[in-house]
Design an enzyme around this catalytic site. Structure first.
Site, short mmCIF file in Angstrom:
data_model
loop_
_atom_site.label_atom_id
_atom_site.label_comp_id
_atom_site.label_asym_id
_atom_site.label_seq_id
_atom_site.Cartn_x
_atom_site.Cartn_y
_atom_site.Cartn_z
CG HIS A 255 -12.53 -0.49 97.61
ND1 HIS A 255 -11.34 0.20 97.68
CD2 HIS A 255 -13.02 -0.53 98.88
CE1 HIS A 255 -11.12 0.57 98.93
NE2 HIS A 255 -12.13 0.14 99.68
CB SER B 290 -7.43 2.02 101.33
OG SER B 290 -8.45 1.77 100.39
NE ARG C 203 -11.24 -5.28 105.22
CZ ARG C 203 -10.77 -4.06 105.34
NH1 ARG C 203 -10.14 -3.49 104.36
NH2 ARG C 203 -10.90 -3.40 106.47
CE LYS D 216 -11.10 4.99 107.39
NZ LYS D 216 -11.24 4.02 106.34
#
Length: 164
Positions: A19, A131, A93, A43
């Site tokens: 990040h 994360s 990513r 989430k």
């Protein structure tokens, strides 16, 4: 003179070096970058509260004069308009990220054609870092010190200590 304000949205639970890589590089190409923490994420329950995440990101980006931190819920494009932002910064990513991010960018374009999406790839050493992965590895006793800022690692340790 035209200035570009961009929003970098996410949950940032926790903030990773990936990040920070995108924040630092994004801050070089826009006039102002707002790191925007989504408050009502779908989430799993967050490890850190929204206020803890604001504090960590604010501290980690203190040296970047054109970066600020905010929180939002609801539609990202509505938040962009409220902030006067003309761009959204998103990290990719892997191919799997691209598929999801492409759909989101197209929907955002449909809702707000005046807002552009900027895709950036993190530095190679962070392409696998998420994360969720950080939390999982840390909770099982793994070393994440090279993947998160020191202040995040300290807070992860404090969280685990409090839960014992």
């Amino acid at each position: 003179m035209h200035t570009v304000k961009a929003i970098y949205p996410g949950t940032f639970d926790p903030l990773t070096n990936g990040h920070l890589d995108l924040i630092a590089r994004g801050a070089k190409i826009v006039d102002h970058l707002v790191v925007a923490i989504l408050r009502n994420a779908e989430k799993a329950p967050p490890l850190f509260t929204v206020s803890e995440r604001v504090e960590m990101i604010t501290e980690a980006t203190a040296g970047l004069g054109n970066v600020s931190v905010a929180t939002f819920d609801g539609l990202l494009v509505d938040f962009c308009r409220e902030q006067g932002a003309t761009a959204v910064l998103r990290g990719i990513r892997a191919v799997s990220d691209y598929e999801y991010e492409f759909q989101m960018a197209m929907m955002n374009r449909k809702l707000a054609p005046e807002i552009e999406t900027l895709f950036m790839m993190p530095a190679e050493k962070y392409t696998y870092v998420s994360s969720r992965l950080i939390k999982g590895v840390f909770e099982l006793g793994g070393d994440v010190s090279s993947l998160v800022p020191p202040l995040v690692e300290e807070r992860l340790k404090a969280k685990v200590a409090r839960q014992k």
